[in-house]
Write a protein that holds these residues in place. Structure first.
Motif, PDB file in Angstrom:
ATOM      1  N   LEU A  79       3.958   5.823 -10.370  1.00  8.58           N
ATOM      2  CA  LEU A  79       4.756   5.777  -9.149  1.00  8.58           C
ATOM      3  C   LEU A  79       5.710   4.590  -9.234  1.00  8.58           C
ATOM      4  O   LEU A  79       5.377   3.565  -9.835  1.00  8.58           O
ATOM      5  CB  LEU A  79       3.823   5.653  -7.935  1.00  8.58           C
ATOM      6  N   ILE A  80       6.875   4.740  -8.657  1.00  8.67           N
ATOM      7  CA  ILE A  80       7.928   3.719  -8.793  1.00  8.67           C
ATOM      8  C   ILE A  80       7.912   2.768  -7.604  1.00  8.67           C
ATOM      9  O   ILE A  80       8.178   3.175  -6.471  1.00  8.67           O
ATOM     10  CB  ILE A  80       9.309   4.400  -8.952  1.00  8.67           C
ATOM     11  N   ASN A  81       7.606   1.518  -7.874  1.00  9.72           N
ATOM     12  CA  ASN A  81       7.461   0.513  -6.821  1.00  9.72           C
ATOM     13  C   ASN A  81       8.734   0.316  -5.999  1.00  9.72           C
ATOM     14  O   ASN A  81       8.683   0.146  -4.786  1.00  9.72           O
ATOM     15  CB  ASN A  81       7.042  -0.818  -7.466  1.00  9.72           C
ATOM     16  N   GLU A  82       9.886   0.348  -6.656  1.00 10.68           N
ATOM     17  CA  GLU A  82      11.154   0.108  -5.962  1.00 10.68           C
ATOM     18  C   GLU A  82      11.529   1.232  -4.994  1.00 10.68           C
ATOM     19  O   GLU A  82      12.356   1.024  -4.102  1.00 10.68           O
ATOM     20  CB  GLU A  82      12.298  -0.050  -6.985  1.00 10.68           C
ATOM     21  N   CYS A  83      10.965   2.430  -5.180  1.00 10.02           N
ATOM     22  CA  CYS A  83      11.305   3.549  -4.293  1.00 10.02           C
ATOM     23  C   CYS A  83      10.468   3.469  -3.016  1.00 10.02           C
ATOM     24  O   CYS A  83       9.253   3.279  -3.086  1.00 10.02           O
ATOM     25  CB  CYS A  83      11.049   4.888  -4.994  1.00 10.02           C
ATOM     26  N   PRO A  84      11.096   3.637  -1.845  1.00 14.93           N
ATOM     27  CA  PRO A  84      10.358   3.474  -0.589  1.00 14.93           C
ATOM     28  C   PRO A  84       9.344   4.587  -0.313  1.00 14.93           C
ATOM     29  O   PRO A  84       8.413   4.383   0.453  1.00 14.93           O
ATOM     30  CB  PRO A  84      11.462   3.484   0.469  1.00 14.93           C
ATOM     31  N   ILE A  85       9.525   5.745  -0.954  1.00 16.66           N
ATOM     32  CA  ILE A  85       8.605   6.867  -0.759  1.00 16.66           C
ATOM     33  C   ILE A  85       8.124   7.351  -2.128  1.00 16.66           C
ATOM     34  O   ILE A  85       8.944   7.580  -3.024  1.00 16.66           O
ATOM     35  CB  ILE A  85       9.291   8.061  -0.045  1.00 16.66           C
ATOM     36  N   ASN A  86       6.818   7.534  -2.264  1.00 21.41           N
ATOM     37  CA  ASN A  86       6.245   8.044  -3.521  1.00 21.41           C
ATOM     38  C   ASN A  86       5.189   9.081  -3.205  1.00 21.41           C
ATOM     39  O   ASN A  86       4.377   8.887  -2.305  1.00 21.41           O
ATOM     40  CB  ASN A  86       5.552   6.926  -4.313  1.00 21.41           C
ATOM     41  N   MET A  87       5.207  10.150  -3.980  1.00 27.64           N
ATOM     42  CA  MET A  87       4.188  11.183  -3.833  1.00 27.64           C
ATOM     43  C   MET A  87       3.551  11.451  -5.188  1.00 27.64           C
ATOM     44  O   MET A  87       4.253  11.717  -6.167  1.00 27.64           O
ATOM     45  CB  MET A  87       4.823  12.475  -3.303  1.00 27.64           C
ATOM     46  N   ILE A 111       0.407  17.770  -3.355  1.00 27.48           N
ATOM     47  CA  ILE A 111       0.553  16.340  -3.074  1.00 27.48           C
ATOM     48  C   ILE A 111      -0.830  15.759  -2.791  1.00 27.48           C
ATOM     49  O   ILE A 111      -1.511  16.185  -1.863  1.00 27.48           O
ATOM     50  CB  ILE A 111       1.492  16.093  -1.877  1.00 27.48           C
ATOM     51  N   VAL A 112      -1.247  14.813  -3.627  1.00 26.66           N
ATOM     52  CA  VAL A 112      -2.566  14.210  -3.483  1.00 26.66           C
ATOM     53  C   VAL A 112      -2.508  13.002  -2.558  1.00 26.66           C
ATOM     54  O   VAL A 112      -3.400  12.762  -1.753  1.00 26.66           O
ATOM     55  CB  VAL A 112      -3.129  13.816  -4.870  1.00 26.66           C
ATOM     56  N   GLU A 113      -1.442  12.233  -2.663  1.00 27.74           N
ATOM     57  CA  GLU A 113      -1.258  11.101  -1.755  1.00 27.74           C
ATOM     58  C   GLU A 113       0.219  10.724  -1.671  1.00 27.74           C
ATOM     59  O   GLU A 113       0.989  10.982  -2.590  1.00 27.74           O
ATOM     60  CB  GLU A 113      -2.106   9.885  -2.166  1.00 27.74           C
ATOM     61  N   THR A 114       0.577  10.133  -0.543  1.00 25.36           N
ATOM     62  CA  THR A 114       1.960   9.704  -0.297  1.00 25.36           C
ATOM     63  C   THR A 114       1.961   8.235   0.087  1.00 25.36           C
ATOM     64  O   THR A 114       1.127   7.805   0.879  1.00 25.36           O
ATOM     65  CB  THR A 114       2.576  10.534   0.854  1.00 25.36           C
ATOM     66  N   TYR A 115       2.873   7.481  -0.492  1.00 20.68           N
ATOM     67  CA  TYR A 115       3.042   6.073  -0.141  1.00 20.68           C
ATOM     68  C   TYR A 115       4.404   5.898   0.535  1.00 20.68           C
ATOM     69  O   TYR A 115       5.389   6.501   0.102  1.00 20.68           O
ATOM     70  CB  TYR A 115       3.017   5.193  -1.397  1.00 20.68           C
ATOM     71  N   ALA A 116       4.442   5.075   1.566  1.00 20.25           N
ATOM     72  CA  ALA A 116       5.715   4.739   2.205  1.00 20.25           C
ATOM     73  C   ALA A 116       5.744   3.249   2.473  1.00 20.25           C
ATOM     74  O   ALA A 116       4.757   2.683   2.974  1.00 20.25           O
ATOM     75  CB  ALA A 116       5.867   5.507   3.512  1.00 20.25           C
ATOM     76  N   ASP A 117       6.849   2.596   2.142  1.00 22.03           N
ATOM     77  CA  ASP A 117       7.000   1.169   2.456  1.00 22.03           C
ATOM     78  C   ASP A 117       6.969   0.984   3.968  1.00 22.03           C
ATOM     79  O   ASP A 117       7.590   1.758   4.700  1.00 22.03           O
ATOM     80  CB  ASP A 117       8.354   0.653   1.925  1.00 22.03           C
ATOM     81  N   GLU A 118       6.293  -0.059   4.411  1.00 24.60           N
ATOM     82  CA  GLU A 118       6.260  -0.375   5.853  1.00 24.60           C
ATOM     83  C   GLU A 118       7.674  -0.420   6.430  1.00 24.60           C
ATOM     84  O   GLU A 118       7.915  -0.016   7.557  1.00 24.60           O
ATOM     85  CB  GLU A 118       5.616  -1.769   6.066  1.00 24.60           C
ATOM     86  N   SER A 119       8.612  -0.926   5.612  1.00 24.07           N
ATOM     87  CA  SER A 119       9.981  -1.151   6.095  1.00 24.07           C
ATOM     88  C   SER A 119      10.732   0.136   6.447  1.00 24.07           C
ATOM     89  O   SER A 119      11.762   0.090   7.108  1.00 24.07           O
ATOM     90  CB  SER A 119      10.776  -1.917   5.036  1.00 24.07           C
TER      91      SER A 119
END
Lengths: 139, 139
Positions: free
Chosen positions: B59-67, B87-95
Motif C-alpha cells: 500500500l502506498i503511504n503517500e496516497c490518502p486512500i488505500n484498499m 476489498i479486505v481493508e481500506t485505509y484513509a488518512d485522517e486529513s
C-alpha cells in the motif's frame, strides 16, 4: 449493476445497452431516473431518445456523449451483474469536440460519489499524461 | 489491465493487489510509475510502502486512500485481464475524513482522461444524489 434493477432483465433479453454521459445541467432529470424504477414508473418520456445501428439500444439525445454497446458477456456475482459490452458506435455533440476530440471541459460530466452521496463536477486539467513524470527518469 | 503490463503476472501469482488513490500533488510520481515498466526499472523506492493484513498487497503511504484486495477472479479477454477483487481493508488518512467519511474535496483525487491524455482535478459538489430529482416525481 445490482441484480434488483429492472434494467438488468432488459439488457439480457435485448443483448444490447447504451452508456450516456450526462452534463451537469441534466442533474435533476438524471437523478430522477435513478430514483424511480422502470418496474413501476414509465420513464421513457424524461429524455428524448434516438437510435443508431442497434435497434434495442436507446440513446439519450440530451447527453453530449452516447455509446451503443452490444452485450458481449455477463459476469455473474451473487449480488451484481457485471455487463461487458462491445462499443459499436459512439456519438458526440459537435459542441463538446475540440479538434475532433472530446473535451471534458465542454462535456462537464456529472460525477457520482457514493461516499458523500453527491454529484460532483469535473475540475481543471492538471498535466499531460505519460509526460509530466519524465522528469523522474534516471539519466 | 492490458496483458502486456508487468503487474499482471504479479497479481496472478500473489492473488492480491491494492488500489491507491493519488492526490493532485502526487501527479509527477504517479505519472512516472505509469511511464516506466517494472520489467526494466525498479520503482519500489518511488513511494513509501506499508502493509496491512495482506502480505502481498503493498500500500502506498503517500496516497490518502488505500484498499487491499484479495484476488477473487480474473476475467480473461484477448487483450486485457479484468481483475476482480474483494476489498479486505481500506485505509484513509485522517486529513481527508469529514465526520468519519471520505471527503473528495480533501482527497483531491487525480483523474485520468484518455481522450485529452491529461490528468484532471475534481470540481465541486453539485447536488445530493437520490434527492435533487424528487421534484420530478408525479404527485
Amino acid at each position: 449493476m445490482g441484480k434488483s434493477h429492472y434494467t438488468n432483465a432488459g439488457i439480457k433479453k435485448n443483448k444490447a445497452f447504451s452508456v450516456n454521459i450526462p452534463s451537469e445541467d441534466l442533474v435533476v432529470a438524471t437523478d430522477y431516473v435513478g430514483l424511480v424504477s422502470g418496474k413501476k414508473t414509465d420513464k421513457s418520456d424524461v429524455f428524448e431518445i434516438f437510435y443508431g445501428k442497434l435497434p434495442s439500444a436507446p440513446l439519450i439525445n440530451e447527453c453530449p456523449i452516447n455509446m451503443a454497446c452490444r452485450l458481449y458477456d455477463v459476469y455473474d456475482t451473487p449480488t451484481h451483474d457485471l455487463f461487458i459490452g462491445e462499443i459499436v458506435e459512439t456519438y458526440a455533440d459537435e459542441s463538446v469536440l475540440n479538434d475532433g476530440k472530446v473535451d471534458l471541459a465542454q462535456v462537464k460530466p456529472l460525477l457520482f460519489d457514493m461516499s458523500s452521496i453527491k454529484y460532483w463536477s469535473i475540475g481543471k486539467p492538471i498535466a499531460a499524461c505519460w509526460n509530466i513524470g519524465k522528469q523522474l527518469k534516471k539519466k
